[in-house]
Scaffold this motif. Structure first.
Motif, PDB file in Angstrom:
ATOM      1  N   LEU A 154      20.295 -13.728  10.998  1.00 20.48           N
ATOM      2  CA  LEU A 154      19.649 -14.753  10.194  1.00 20.48           C
ATOM      3  C   LEU A 154      18.626 -14.166   9.227  1.00 20.48           C
ATOM      4  O   LEU A 154      18.374 -14.742   8.176  1.00 20.48           O
ATOM      5  CB  LEU A 154      18.989 -15.789  11.102  1.00 20.48           C
ATOM      6  N   ASP A 155      18.042 -13.037   9.571  1.00 23.09           N
ATOM      7  CA  ASP A 155      17.039 -12.395   8.731  1.00 23.09           C
ATOM      8  C   ASP A 155      17.608 -11.252   7.908  1.00 23.09           C
ATOM      9  O   ASP A 155      16.857 -10.543   7.243  1.00 23.09           O
ATOM     10  CB  ASP A 155      15.885 -11.867   9.594  1.00 23.09           C
ATOM     11  N   CYS A 192      23.060 -10.318   4.362  1.00 25.25           N
ATOM     12  CA  CYS A 192      23.779 -11.566   4.633  1.00 25.25           C
ATOM     13  C   CYS A 192      23.270 -12.693   3.735  1.00 25.25           C
ATOM     14  O   CYS A 192      24.030 -13.578   3.353  1.00 25.25           O
ATOM     15  CB  CYS A 192      23.611 -11.985   6.094  1.00 25.25           C
ATOM     16  N   SER A 193      21.984 -12.646   3.401  1.00 26.81           N
ATOM     17  CA  SER A 193      21.376 -13.751   2.667  1.00 26.81           C
ATOM     18  C   SER A 193      21.428 -13.594   1.155  1.00 26.81           C
ATOM     19  O   SER A 193      21.132 -14.535   0.430  1.00 26.81           O
ATOM     20  CB  SER A 193      19.923 -13.938   3.110  1.00 26.81           C
ATOM     21  N   GLY A 194      21.807 -12.417   0.650  1.00 27.39           N
ATOM     22  CA  GLY A 194      21.878 -12.213  -0.791  1.00 27.39           C
ATOM     23  C   GLY A 194      22.911 -11.162  -1.137  1.00 27.39           C
ATOM     24  O   GLY A 194      23.396 -10.430  -0.276  1.00 27.39           O
ATOM     25  N   HIS A 225      28.605  -9.548   9.266  1.00 27.64           N
ATOM     26  CA  HIS A 225      27.397  -8.908   9.800  1.00 27.64           C
ATOM     27  C   HIS A 225      27.757  -8.194  11.097  1.00 27.64           C
ATOM     28  O   HIS A 225      27.859  -8.809  12.158  1.00 27.64           O
ATOM     29  CB  HIS A 225      26.282  -9.924  10.053  1.00 27.64           C
ATOM     30  N   GLN A 241      25.581 -17.053  14.842  1.00 23.93           N
ATOM     31  CA  GLN A 241      24.865 -15.869  14.398  1.00 23.93           C
ATOM     32  C   GLN A 241      23.787 -15.485  15.391  1.00 23.93           C
ATOM     33  O   GLN A 241      23.147 -16.330  16.005  1.00 23.93           O
ATOM     34  CB  GLN A 241      24.212 -16.106  13.036  1.00 23.93           C
TER      35      GLN A 241
END
Length: 149
Positions: free
Chosen positions: A11-12, A16-18, A54, A6
């Motif tokens: 990463l932020d 992607c995170s939720g 992403h 990634q």
């Protein structure tokens, strides 16, 4: 040191995170989420179609991924129209704030707070409050619309 494929902006990435809302549909290419909060209350039925991978631009997707994502966007539009019966539908894919391929599928009414402007501009009036979307009806309409794609 942990190695990852990634990029640092991946990463932020909040997409992607939720999940990004209440999940209505998901496959290998994308997911459809019902938007909550003020946007969801002001524009009941507002959904986002979010790419699974992403990538920043639609042209970063394969032709098959592009077609599937657009098929899901259009099925989402048909489902919202069937359930909410808005005066107009808005489709937007900006990505300036969150550079991850996603589409906003937004029902609009002539008497909503921002009409005819985009929902991200200043409100033009108080706007008529509508009852919340029937989540089950929208879910069923979406799955029915997806069967025709």
């Amino acid at each position: 040191m942990i190695m990852t494929n990634q990029k640092s902006d991946d990463l932020d990435c909040p997409l992607c995170s939720g999940v990004g809302g209440e999940l209505l549909f998901e496959d290998a290419i994308c997911r459809v989420v019902l938007v909550s909060g003020e946007e969801g209350r002001s524009f009941p039925g507002f959904c986002r179609v979010v790419g699974t991978r992403h990538v920043r631009e639609m042209s970063d997707l394969s032709a098959a991924e592009q077609r599937r994502l657009l098929d899901v966007v259009l099925a989402t539009e048909r489902a919202i129209r069937a359930v909410q019966q808005p005066d107009k539908m808005n489709l937007a894919s900006l990505g300036n704030v969150v550079p991850h391929v996603h589409w906003h599928v937004i029902p609009r009414w002539r008497d909503d707070s921002h009409f005819p402007g985009p929902i991200w501009t200043a409100a033009q009036r108080a706007g008529k409050m509508r009852k919340p979307v029937d989540r089950n009806a929208l879910h069923n309409a979406l799955h029915a619309a997806l069967k025709t794609t």
